[in-house]
Design an enzyme around this catalytic site. Sequence first.
Site, short mmCIF file in Angstrom:
data_model
loop_
_atom_site.label_atom_id
_atom_site.label_comp_id
_atom_site.label_asym_id
_atom_site.label_seq_id
_atom_site.Cartn_x
_atom_site.Cartn_y
_atom_site.Cartn_z
N ASP A 452 0.82 -1.21 0.00
CA ASP A 452 0.00 0.00 0.00
C ASP A 452 0.86 1.26 0.00
O ASP A 452 2.05 1.22 0.33
CB ASP A 452 -0.95 -0.01 1.21
CG ASP A 452 -2.29 0.62 0.86
OD1 ASP A 452 -2.34 1.44 -0.07
OD2 ASP A 452 -3.29 0.28 1.52
N ASP A 522 -10.24 2.63 -4.21
CA ASP A 522 -10.85 2.27 -2.93
C ASP A 522 -12.36 2.32 -3.03
O ASP A 522 -13.07 1.88 -2.13
CB ASP A 522 -10.41 3.26 -1.85
CG ASP A 522 -9.15 2.79 -1.15
OD1 ASP A 522 -8.74 1.64 -1.38
OD2 ASP A 522 -8.58 3.58 -0.38
#
Length: 714
Positions: A452, A522
């Site tokens: 990430d 997301d």
Amino acid sequence: MVCFLSIATTLRAWEGNVLISTPNTSIILSATEGQQLRFSYFGERIEENQIHQVFDSWAGFHRPAYPVFGTSTYEISALHAVHADGNQTLDLVVDKVEQNPVKDAILTVITMKDRVYPFTVKMYYKAYQQIDMIETWVEVSHNEKKAVVLKRFDSGHFLIRRADVWISSLHGHWGAETQLESEPLVGIRNGLGDHSEVMFSLDGKPQENSGRVIGAALCWSGRTKIRVDMDDTFGRSVHSIFAGMNEEASEYKLEPEEVFTTPVLALTYSQEGIGGASRNFHRWARAGMVHGCDKPRDILLNSWEGVYLNIKEPEMDQMMNDIASMGGELFVMDDGWFGRKYRRINDNSSLGDWVVDTEKLPNGIQGLTDTAKKYGIKFGIWIEPEFTNTKSELIDNHPDWVLRAGSRELSCGRGGTQVALDLCNPKVQDFVFHVVDTLLANYPDIAYIKWDANGELLNYGSSYLPKDKQSHIYIDYHRGLVRVMERIRAKYPDVVIQACGSGGGLVSYGVMPYFDEFWVSDNTDALQRLFIQWGTSYFYPSIAMAQHVSASPNHQTGRVVPLKFRFDVAITGRLGMEIQPKNMTDEEKDFSKKAIATYKSIRPVIQYGDLYRLISPYDRKGVTSMMYATEDKSRAVFFVYKMEQFVNQLLPRIRMAGLDPKKNYKIRELNVAPGANPCFLNDRVFSGALLMNTGIELQLEREYASWVLELTEI
Ligand code: GLA
């Protein structure tokens, strides 16, 4: 004019045109020893004996191929250097041209030297021989007595004849990534938003399957700049396109003998519209620009939207059991599993402290990989190794390992505490490498890493770089990242690694050679994903696009969407789930199980097929549609989604693409909604010609209705 097509090493006393060709496209550079290098042509493939036709018809641009600042051109420049003695100008002329075969391609190297200073620029053009893609980049070096300062350093430059040219580019922010913008190209454009990929439609408004298109992707994960200049001089008007690392706050001090290599600018040309250019990008991506495309991608469950930071061993066990029983192949434990002195209870601490929180996971990672094995699936884990929090053991022990502007207070991102590590520093590079190495060496059953990157480089200052090289930060950070990834890949070529930073729009071909896939957004809302995925597919292949089925109401938008629609949207890429299966009904689990089995049966078509976009969601026609077809056109999968519902709504008849007009195809509807009958096309046979020329009628009378049709040659 002399043309050297034959492959030869070092051509001295060279005069003439350099022809750089892929199967269907060509670039011509005019390179005469002792003269400025000129860009003459980029378009449909031409043969050596046709070069003169380009010039005879006045189609040749014959403009500087790499305009430099100072003497040779009045245009904006691709390269600006300040010599050791303070002189700000360059005057480059061709010294030699080399063309040699390399793996899958022919590499042309044109060496240019300054007329006065010991300053060299090498231009590289790598032309793939099976794919319509030409990569170009530049190497700058010198032998002056002291450092030379590079103020601008584009990767490449090319020209387009002015006409009704349109530009398509992607902008985006968190949750609304890769939003497509298409507009007529006029005047000067600077900085095209977040993405360093663009397409130019040369014949007016972009069409999916017709018209000439040039696509350009700058392969750099740092800041980039694409500039378009317009020039009407000499009676022949051109758009001049420059692409490179963004030079703002990035002056580069180049030491004698040091070689400065720009990122690659990948160029493609297609006569088959935007779709043709996309398919070229996809082929090139699968041939190596995205890591590991030789292996089909597993169907996974990711824990984030299911449990968020609330990782606990029993839930991990239950989720693994559930995804295994639905036919999934991999479970990924997301954020929340780590932290010793500072536990990762919320997002304001612990990044950098990559040790298991044994209160949450008493049996550690080994316990989890054993459980995954028990259920017959693989195991993956989340890390965010480029970042830390001000509340972490890492920063307690190494306050100088983060980017910070001297004694200024740190600007922090997520959680009010998140800061970036200083990847310019080799010690920090070692640390990041060891984070991954330790995990993978201690737990060889980890098959997947979700890498990430939830932040920006907010603090401009490196305690590693010397005072006079602070302006190298943006460049050296990304070089440091690539160095780490190279080490990881040398040791662990088979671990699947996701670049997650695209939740936020950060996907880039600068890093995809090391990553197998990326998190598209997301935002998992199926309706909005149709837009986000559409834009992303302009440049990136389906095999690399992580697309997950999540809960309804959706956590980002609150939208309520049927499970079938959520699956139908996710299965156009790398399918995953992002949900707590415990909260699903038995019927939903049953549907999911069947949809996963269906996906397995069409996975090769989706992950390796050619994409044909049919109806854009941006056109607001009530539906959006696309399809994949295998290269031999024996199989295809067609998708159509109802985006909004009105009574007596005019829906388009959809003409398919990518089929063989002479073949006959049997249609089978997949993922039929529970309790519904297959659509009227099911089990019928149609010729490719009918499907592509006449098209099919739709019967989608509810918002969020969708069809997935499999076409098989009979
Ligand atoms: C980012 C990612 C999510 C999740 C969280 C964890 O937002 O995109 O998928 O991993 O971080 O903190």
